[in-house]
Design a protein around this motif. Sequence first.
Motif, PDB file in Angstrom:
ATOM      1  N   UNK A 128       8.916 -11.844  41.396  1.00 40.41           N
ATOM      2  CA  UNK A 128      10.426 -12.333  41.338  1.00 40.41           C
ATOM      3  C   UNK A 128      10.494 -11.674  39.568  1.00 40.41           C
ATOM      4  N   UNK A 129       9.997 -12.670  38.504  1.00 43.84           N
ATOM      5  CA  UNK A 129      10.253 -12.365  37.329  1.00 43.84           C
ATOM      6  C   UNK A 129      10.281 -10.507  37.182  1.00 43.84           C
ATOM      7  N   UNK A 130       9.469  -9.862  37.522  1.00 39.42           N
ATOM      8  CA  UNK A 130       9.245  -8.815  36.930  1.00 39.42           C
ATOM      9  C   UNK A 130       9.931  -7.676  37.680  1.00 39.42           C
ATOM     10  N   UNK A 131      10.455  -8.634  38.195  1.00 43.04           N
ATOM     11  CA  UNK A 131      11.500  -7.538  39.532  1.00 43.04           C
ATOM     12  C   UNK A 131      13.244  -8.274  38.874  1.00 43.04           C
ATOM     13  N   UNK A 132      13.405  -8.265  37.983  1.00 50.20           N
ATOM     14  CA  UNK A 132      14.469  -8.869  37.122  1.00 50.20           C
ATOM     15  C   UNK A 132      13.923  -8.196  35.674  1.00 50.20           C
ATOM     16  N   UNK A 133      13.196  -8.835  34.700  1.00 49.02           N
ATOM     17  CA  UNK A 133      13.164  -7.722  33.475  1.00 49.02           C
ATOM     18  C   UNK A 133      12.366  -7.682  33.774  1.00 49.02           C
ATOM     19  N   UNK A 134      12.405  -6.304  32.765  1.00 50.98           N
ATOM     20  CA  UNK A 134      11.340  -5.096  32.069  1.00 50.98           C
ATOM     21  C   UNK A 134      10.126  -5.725  31.303  1.00 50.98           C
ATOM     22  N   UNK A 135      10.114  -6.692  30.805  1.00 54.03           N
ATOM     23  CA  UNK A 135       9.318  -7.360  30.341  1.00 54.03           C
ATOM     24  C   UNK A 135       8.885  -8.635  30.262  1.00 54.03           C
ATOM     25  N   UNK A 136       7.854  -9.338  30.796  1.00 52.74           N
ATOM     26  CA  UNK A 136       7.934 -10.854  31.311  1.00 52.74           C
ATOM     27  C   UNK A 136       6.039 -11.056  30.651  1.00 52.74           C
ATOM     28  N   UNK A 137       6.728 -12.540  30.113  1.00 48.14           N
ATOM     29  CA  UNK A 137       5.916 -12.972  29.473  1.00 48.14           C
ATOM     30  C   UNK A 137       4.821 -14.041  30.537  1.00 48.14           C
ATOM     31  N   UNK A 138       3.555 -14.452  30.681  1.00 56.91           N
ATOM     32  CA  UNK A 138       2.992 -15.848  31.574  1.00 56.91           C
ATOM     33  C   UNK A 138       2.263 -16.530  30.643  1.00 56.91           C
ATOM     34  N   UNK A 139       2.966 -17.845  30.856  1.00 58.36           N
ATOM     35  CA  UNK A 139       1.782 -18.974  29.641  1.00 58.36           C
ATOM     36  C   UNK A 139       0.842 -19.654  31.038  1.00 58.36           C
ATOM     37  N   UNK A 140       0.040 -19.961  30.793  1.00 58.26           N
ATOM     38  CA  UNK A 140      -1.114 -21.141  31.717  1.00 58.26           C
ATOM     39  C   UNK A 140      -0.649 -22.019  30.896  1.00 58.26           C
ATOM     40  N   UNK A 141      -0.202 -23.103  30.924  1.00 57.84           N
ATOM     41  CA  UNK A 141       0.767 -24.205  30.255  1.00 57.84           C
ATOM     42  C   UNK A 141      -0.792 -25.357  30.231  1.00 57.84           C
TER      43      UNK A 141
END
Length: 518
Positions: A128-141
Amino acid sequence: MSEKIHIFDTTLRDGEQSPGASMNLEEKIQIAEALDELKVDIIEAGFPIASNGDFEAVETISKRLKNSKIAALARASLQDIDRAWEAIKNAKNPRIHTFIATSPIHMKYKLRKTPDEVLELIKKTVTYARNLSPEVEWSCEDAGRSEIEFLYKCIDLAIKTGAKIINIPDTVGYTLPSEYGKIFFNVKNNVPNIDKIILSTHTHNDLGLAVANSLADIKEGARQVECTINGLGERAGNAALEEVVMALKVRKDLMPYHTNIRSESIIKTSRLVSAVTGFTVQPNKAIVGTNAFAHEAGIHQDGMLKHSGTYEIMTPEAIGLKKSTLVMGKHSGKHAFREKLKELGYEIGDNSLMEIFGRFKDLADKKKEIFDEDIIALVDDQVLRVNDVIKFVSLFVNAGSVKKHEANLTLEIEGKKTESSSTGDGPVDATFNAIKKIFKHNARLKLYQINAITAGTDAQGEVTVRLEEEGRTVQAKGSDTDIVVASAKAYINALNKLFVKRKKSIPEQNSQIKVKGV
Ligand code: KIV
Ligand code: ZN
């Protein structure tokens, strides 16, 4: 050319989550501009779902940055991601940073989700985030306490669904450098396509190991470091940006990397963050503490005179400290004062300069010698007061052992002057009671501390006050040659911060449970 380490600054997000730290819009903008000038690669400007104030700050900052990219934080929920995107969509270089916990303890007790449900959410939210933003960071809390095989699966899925930066946080500051470095080594060697993304480290300082852990991760492949100015952050804080950057610079022989940071702006940024948050930097703090370049012992001073390299592994100039050349006194003019401020690392607009200069003149009338510390305290006290709701105007107190303690106080609240008087158990108590009469609140005083800024009985007193109201903590400082006035100012500054903090509360969501902070 050596490999680059990207510096991701989270002073405005994780830093602002420090108990007691909170910043209003104007203050956040000032810090963001300072970080931009420092040339950090990415500024995490806030958590837009947290409050309208956070949203507005992220949105405003996103349009102003000249050098840095902007990141907005979102939990693993579509509502959070929408709000984050809304705040940064007009930025030149936007990044959505979304996260979910992956450790057994967080999944079971906090999220109340099975590992499969967490995987499902990663797929849904990163896509979902990638469909909005050209760059996505993902964190494993809470990666530091996650099972490594599960981490591989999560990271693999986040990469497949479009994350370009994978951040592996030691959320609770639990790991040791060798252990944490090994997690990076294992991820690097076990997750497909890991070489196509940037690996990032995000450390907390609960065991005092945040910087050491970040450096260990760089050795094992991290190319982005998440850090904060002065090491601000949840609980014991995050890795201190200035320590990471200077360690890389000074020990290039062992760590052949570079950053984009303009290190000469470090001291200025550090002082601004300290002034805004009311968090005094401890004198012996690495890089930015007032003692970091001071030499007391005779044997050290002798060595320094012969060759500065005997006891200095970096120059004060490298972080923007200039050798003091200007002695200030009551005859100093505005021009010299402005130069002095520059020497101390401050660049101040004309309006604020006039106000601080006026206060400097008053101080010079009262005090024989003006030290650099006096001027720093004046700036801290004055420069950020522009948007305050409550302003100090005047105070008269009866103190001593003869008459009862009484305070007559005038404040200005939203432009209107109001007076009150009150008695109390000592002049400070009487003053605080008078403030309470004008500005009613339920906050409890959790810390009251006085320090003399310099030596001598005419020294300015610097008072720190911490207040708590319904789980919200704020901290602020005030300074004056009269310690009761300094106390009143610190208390009022803290109330102004509380005012900002009252507006913040993160909505609960189905996907994740009551988050106070992150
Ligand atoms: O400490 C942490 O895990 C965080 C994440 C949101 C990156 O701050
Ligand atoms: Zn964190």
